[in-house]
Scaffold this active site. Structure first.
Site, PDB file in Angstrom:
ATOM      1  N   SER A  49       0.855  -1.188   0.000  1.00  0.00           N
ATOM      2  CA  SER A  49       0.000   0.000   0.000  1.00  0.00           C
ATOM      3  C   SER A  49       0.888   1.233   0.000  1.00  0.00           C
ATOM      4  CB  SER A  49      -0.887   0.003   1.238  1.00  0.00           C
ATOM      5  OG  SER A  49      -0.087   0.298   2.371  1.00  0.00           O
ATOM      6  N   LYS A  50       0.247   2.378  -0.002  1.00  0.00           N
ATOM      7  CA  LYS A  50       0.997   3.641  -0.064  1.00  0.00           C
ATOM      8  C   LYS A  50       1.969   3.795   1.108  1.00  0.00           C
ATOM      9  CE  LYS A  50      -1.990   6.423  -2.917  1.00  0.00           C
ATOM     10  NZ  LYS A  50      -3.308   6.997  -2.873  1.00  0.00           N
ATOM     11  N   ARG A  51       1.667   3.121   2.202  1.00  0.00           N
ATOM     12  CA  ARG A  51       2.571   3.175   3.343  1.00  0.00           C
ATOM     13  C   ARG A  51       3.986   2.693   2.979  1.00  0.00           C
ATOM     14  NH1 ARG A  51       2.255  -0.371   7.114  1.00  0.00           N
ATOM     15  NH2 ARG A  51       0.758  -1.699   6.054  1.00  0.00           N
ATOM     16  N   HIS A  52       4.028   1.758   2.017  1.00  0.00           N
ATOM     17  CA  HIS A  52       5.319   1.177   1.653  1.00  0.00           C
ATOM     18  C   HIS A  52       6.069   1.996   0.606  1.00  0.00           C
ATOM     19  CE1 HIS A  52       2.911  -2.390   2.993  1.00  0.00           C
ATOM     20  NE2 HIS A  52       3.983  -2.508   3.729  1.00  0.00           N
TER      21      HIS A  52
END
Ligand code: GLU
Length: 459
Positions: free
Chosen positions: A239-242
């Protein structure tokens, strides 16, 4: 003939995981002289499908993936879906369900109290009475009440689902007449002649439902390949977290499309221990049966390694064209070949390469404070002042190297005692390619001018 498709729902950008699915589908079609189709699943009219299609087309273009025929928009096919809903109603394979929301909620609450899986209880399946007033019905398919739904998944192997456990008479058209995802996807895949569906395994639970619909409609069931998800480095779903999930962000960060595609094809698929695959290799070798069962991990280091590999292999002309996109214009530079060769050897991204080159060829404005403090002192200043004197005309790197060696010997200093202060004088930093090549690139006058500026500034 193999016919595959990529069927994204509009989100406004192409997701990196979506690109992998698209790539697998594309390669399978191209490897077999088949067709690769693109369909925008935009039945939810609130989303802007034209924008979404544009974003996908842009990303496809950047990656040189082409699709066959015109883009199919589900939003323009509502009449077609209606026709098939009606057909199923006429054939008694689907029916109108007048259950109100209150009734459905009550049923759900009862099932939950009994710790059962919430499931529609088929109460209108054989309904022949007078429909209740004021309720617009939904249309439900008559699902098999018992037996199994089986298919052989190209990746996961033989799949078997108990009808009574997983299926109820699910909705194919809502009360406002709009068809549901499972219905439209089946109609479209069947009418578009799709033979092989490669998609994320988050769709696995939809597949038995879709098979029920294929059977009810008398369509041939395609071959399914459910690809395990891509995880981030911490093992959770990417996800965008990564990091960036929008494909075009990778372009902006300076990744080459061939590096990204090579990286993505290896997320799940393998061919022996090979790591480097050109597009031609992929088209020749790809086979969805070699996609692994387990989830793969997005490994940034590997992507950087592949990108560095493809950057190294760029011709000077290609590199110059890419550098232009990052605001560095060396197309007319007399030393462009040398510049490219020096910088492409060590860059992980085009952005990094462009930055390095810009630092060298643009007028020097600032010095890195730390580097300045560390390497500029009375001794190095005196050395730089003397070094200027050997730059009597424009030399090539090997000549500069020979002259420098003589100079070092005469002054009894080591190369590193000169090289680091010189780097600071030339680029403002302590990191750069070989000083000899840099002097050749800039020419002696420019190097002398930069040394003079530093001397003026002093310690
Ligand atoms: N539109 C679906 C999605 O974006 C994909 C449908 C499919 O591949 O069957 O998740």
């Amino acid at each position: 003939m193999i016919v595959t498709r990529f069927a994204p729902s509009p989100t406004g950008y192409l997701h990196i995981g979506g690109l992998r699915t698209a790539l697998f589908s594309y390669l399978y079609a191209r490897a077999n002289n088949g067709k690769f189709l693109l369909r925008i699943e935009d039945t939810d009219l609130k989303r802007n499908s034209v924008e979404a299609a544009k974003a996908i087309e842009e990303a496809f273009k950047w990656c040189s993936l082409d699709y066959d025929g015109e883009i199919v928009y589900q939003s323009s096919r509502f009449d077609l879906y209606k026709e098939y809903v009606q057909k199923l109603l006429d054939e008694g394979k689907a029916y109108k369900c007048y259950m109100s929301k209150a009734e459905l909620d009550a049923l759900r609450a009862e099932q939950e109290a009994r710790k059962e899986r919430p499931k529609y209880d088929n109460r209108y399946r054989d309904f022949t009475g007078t429909p209740p007033v004021g309720i617009e019905p939904v249309i439900r398919i008559k699902s098999p009440l018992d037996g199994t739904i089986e298919f052989s998944d190209g990746i996961k192997g033989d799949m078997k689902f108990e009808a009574k456990d997983i299926l109820d008479d699910f909705i194919i058209a809502r009360s406002d007449g709009t068809p549901t995802y499972n219905f439209t996807v089946v109609i479209d895949d069947a009418l578009m002649g799709v033979t092989d569906i490669i998609r994320g395994d988050d769709h696995l639970s939809n597949t038995p439902k879709q098979i029920v619909l294929y059977n009810a409609l008398g369509f041939k069931v395609p071959k399914f390949y459910h690809v395990a998800m891509i995880n981030g480095s911490d093992g959770s779903k990417l996800s965008k977290r990564h990091g960036a999930t929008d494909v075009m962000e990778y372009k902006k960060m300076g990744y080459l499309p061939q590096a990204l595609l090579n990286f993505l094809v290896r997320l799940g698929w393998s061919h022996g221990d090979d790591e480097i695959f050109s597009m031609d290799d992929m088209k020749k070798l790809f086979n969805p049966n070699n996609i692994g069962k387990s989830a793969s991990t997005f490994n940034q280091t590997k992507l950087d390694w592949l990108n560095a590999h493809y950057i190294k292999n760029l011709s000077t002309t290609e590199a110059c064209a890419h550098l232009l996109e990052f605001g560095v214009d060396i197309v007319q530079h007399p030393k462009k070949e040398l510049i490219v060769n020096q910088y492409k050897e060590r860059a992980k991204t085009l952005a990094e390469m462009a930055n390095g080159i810009a630092t060298l060829i643009n007028p020097l404005k600032i010095y890195d404070e730390k580097a300045y403090k560390k390497f500029i002192n009375e001794n190095s200043i005196a050395l730089l002042a003397k070094f200027q004197e050997i730059l009597t005309s424009n030399f090539v790197a090997s000549e500069i190297e020979a002259k420098t060696m003589e100079f070092l010997e005469a002054n009894e200093v080591k190369l590193k005692d000169l090289a680091q202060p010189l780097r600071v004088a030339i680029t403002g930093t302590s990191v750069s390619p070989s000083i000899f090549e840099m002097i050749e690139i800039l020419g002696s006058d420019e190097v002398k001018a930069r040394i003079s500026s530093l001397l003026q500034k002093g310690i």
